[in-house]
Write an enzyme that holds these catalytic residues in place. Structure first.
Site, PDB file in Angstrom:
ATOM      1  CB  CYS A 199      -1.025  -0.053   1.317  1.00 57.63           C
ATOM      2  SG  CYS A 199      -2.262  -1.303   1.096  1.00 57.63           S
ATOM      3  CG  HIS A 205       5.543   1.275   1.204  1.00 55.70           C
ATOM      4  ND1 HIS A 205       5.029   0.825   2.339  1.00 55.70           N
ATOM      5  CD2 HIS A 205       5.369   0.743   0.170  1.00 55.70           C
ATOM      6  CE1 HIS A 205       4.825  -0.565   1.769  1.00 55.70           C
ATOM      7  NE2 HIS A 205       5.021  -0.508   0.569  1.00 55.70           N
ATOM      8  CG  HIS A 206      -0.374   2.761   4.582  1.00 58.93           C
ATOM      9  ND1 HIS A 206      -0.164   3.002   5.645  1.00 58.93           N
ATOM     10  CD2 HIS A 206      -1.529   2.778   3.929  1.00 58.93           C
ATOM     11  CE1 HIS A 206      -1.463   3.205   6.144  1.00 58.93           C
ATOM     12  NE2 HIS A 206      -2.346   3.201   5.126  1.00 58.93           N
ATOM     13  CB  SER A 207       5.821   0.140   5.672  1.00 57.34           C
ATOM     14  OG  SER A 207       6.769   1.064   4.696  1.00 57.34           O
ATOM     15  CG  ASN A 267       0.958   2.068   9.288  1.00 56.39           C
ATOM     16  OD1 ASN A 267       0.414   2.718   8.532  1.00 56.39           O
ATOM     17  ND2 ASN A 267       2.495   1.853   9.295  1.00 56.39           N
TER      18      ASN A 267
END
Length: 502
Positions: free
Chosen positions: A40, A158-160, A350
């Site tokens: 993601c 990046h979602h990380s 997150n």
């Protein structure tokens, strides 16, 4: 001798802290977002009022963004005891390598063509992975005049690296009020909170204590029972409980890599607040009700476009959204901006859970019925720990079964729902991005197993609706934007017709 020993100990501790800061293992959620099923990325299109000066933005990024460890660290994969280890390793960042300025021939481009060019450009980005040899973020500066902005900046990470709240802290750290370039932007107080109510008064202290004890026990019972029911539904969704097949539900088991299309539409936040006050709701209640009404209208048209034998929209459609919920404690504007600074106590990363929200898809003669139904459902969901449960379950699956199996389970649960939904509060006054005045912000995410992602982002007196769609499933996302906008207008008209007595 004792002073020297203390000094050596202090130096040793400082060295250990430096080494610890230089290398950080990925969090469980970050590892999950690097699984093939969840590759993601967060992307945000920012419209600007003035022509872009790349040098100014690059210098600004050097003084803000790269100070945060996640924006100055490479993702490093290594093997230890036949097990893959992923770490963030600090590196020297060359900001110019992360700022992309495409050459655009704009002489003969009209506003409509420029809007189409922007959509195509962003759509192309969804097919290009970020370069893992450097920190996982980039900024695109487009010298392109569109229908609602003079120039455009695109932030992608990046979602990380972090979630939507982390992205908002990034925006806050990189922007200032246009009225005072030295001040951070302001977020609204009690945004989306329901109207205040008067506390209950009793004449007897004994009766009061008994009453509050009964209320506490009943509230605890309802909270536990709702959480258990929601947890069982989420588990059932991961195992077998699928949404109905509709024209907006994609099948991500057939094709893993998809080109996505991003569109946005800005509506009046004042209209939403008017409805909120009249109906004694929150902003989130209103946008959920508007979304339900818009989706109902859009699906009614899509079913009507099919064969005569299928022209009527099926009754009792199961259409659920995965609502993204921030599970951090409530934070203020300063705490959010401090997420970008070293040693911040506000949690970066997150910290999101999911709520499975069932949309009631139907043709309602009274447009306010969509608001009432949405509010009824979300009020019940608020009295549940479903978001905390899904967050904890994800961590447990990762720890017990590893990334691949955990990714498979969560991917299956999301694939059995229809769409993603989120709503994020933004600054209440005009802000500037390194001296460039912002006209709108349209953030979204792609890479997860949904053909439709709907994101609401407030800014000043606007609410921007961002849609990320799979064009092979939803080929006319602007029609869906039209339906959402028309639903807001019809709900506002109904409220004004009946006054504020709802």
């Amino acid at each position: 001798m004792e002073i020297r020993t203390r000094r050596l100990r202090r130096q040793t501790v400082e060295k250990e802290e430096e080494e610890e800061e230089e290398e950080q293992p990925l969090s469980p959620a970050a590892r999950l977002f690097h699984a093939p099923e969840f590759n993601c990325n967060i992307i945000s299109v920012i419209g600007l009022k003035t022509k872009i000066e790349p040098y100014v933005i690059i210098q600004g990024l050097k003084h803000t963004l790269i100070r945060h460890p996640r924006f100055s660290s490479n993702l490093v994969n290594s093997w230890s005891n036949n097990r893959q280890e992923q770490k963030w390793v600090r590196t020297n960042v060359v900001v110019e390598d992360h700022v992309i300025i495409p050459k655009i021939e704009t002489q003969n481009i009209e506003n409509a063509d420029a809007d189409a060019f922007l959509e195509s450009y962003v759509s192309d980005l969804t097919t290009i992975p970020l370069d893992t040899s450097k920190p996982l973020w980039e900024v695109h500066l487009l010298d392109l005049k569109t229908s609602d902005a003079e120039n455009v900046a695109i932030l992608r990470m990046h979602h990380s690296v972090g979630d939507g709240m982390s992205m908002m802290s990034l925006v806050l750290a990189c922007t200032r009020k246009t009225s005072d370039p030295n001040e951070l932007p302001s977020l609204p107080y009690n945004y989306g909170m329901p109207s205040g109510s008067s506390p209950l008064k009793t004449s007897s202290r004994c009766c009061s204590r008994l009453f509050w004890l009964v209320m506490f026990l009943w509230s605890a019972f309802v909270l536990v029972s709702n959480t258990v029911c929601d947890a069982l539904e989420f588990i059932a969704t991961a195992l077998f409980l699928k949404d109905s097949e509709t024209p907006i539900k994609g099948d991500f088991w057939l094709k893993k890599s998809k080109r996505m299309r991003l569109v946005h539409r800005s509506v009046s936040l004042d209209d939403i607040k008017l409805i909120k006050t009249a109906m004694k709701m929150t902003v989130n209640d209103v946008v959920l009700g508007v979304s339900q009404a818009g989706l109902s209208q859009y699906l009614k048209r899509r079913y009507g476009d099919q064969e005569v034998s299928k022209s009527n929209m099926p009754k009792r459609l199961r259409l659920r959204a995965a609502l993204l919920v921030n599970i951090r404690p409530a934070t203020g504007i300063q705490e959010l901006a401090d997420m970008m600074t070293k040693g911040s106590k506000c949690r970066w990363g997150n910290w999101i859970g999911y709520i499975v929200f069932p949309f009631s898809i139907a043709s309602c003669k009274d447009p306010l019925e969509h608001l009432r139904r949405a509010k009824s459902i979300i009020d019940r969901k608020k009295n549940s720990l479903e978001a905390v449960f899904t967050f904890a379950l994800g961590k447990l699956l990762l720890k017990t079964f590893g990334v691949q199996r955990a990714a498979y389970v969560i991917n299956r649960a999301l694939s059995n729902t229809t769409m993603s939904f989120s709503n994020l509060v933004g600054p209440v006054e005009e802000i500037s991005f390194y001296g460039h005045t912002v006209t709108y912000m349209a953030p979204s995410v792609y890479g997860h197993p949904h053909a439709l992602t709907m994101h609401f982002q407030s800014y000043m007196n606007k609410m921007t609706i961002s849609l990320t769609v799979d064009p092979t499933v939803i080929s006319d996302p602007h029609r869906l934007c039209d339906d959402l906008e028309e639903s807001l207008r019809s709900i506002k008209a109904a409220v004004q017709e009946r006054g504020f007595s709802q």
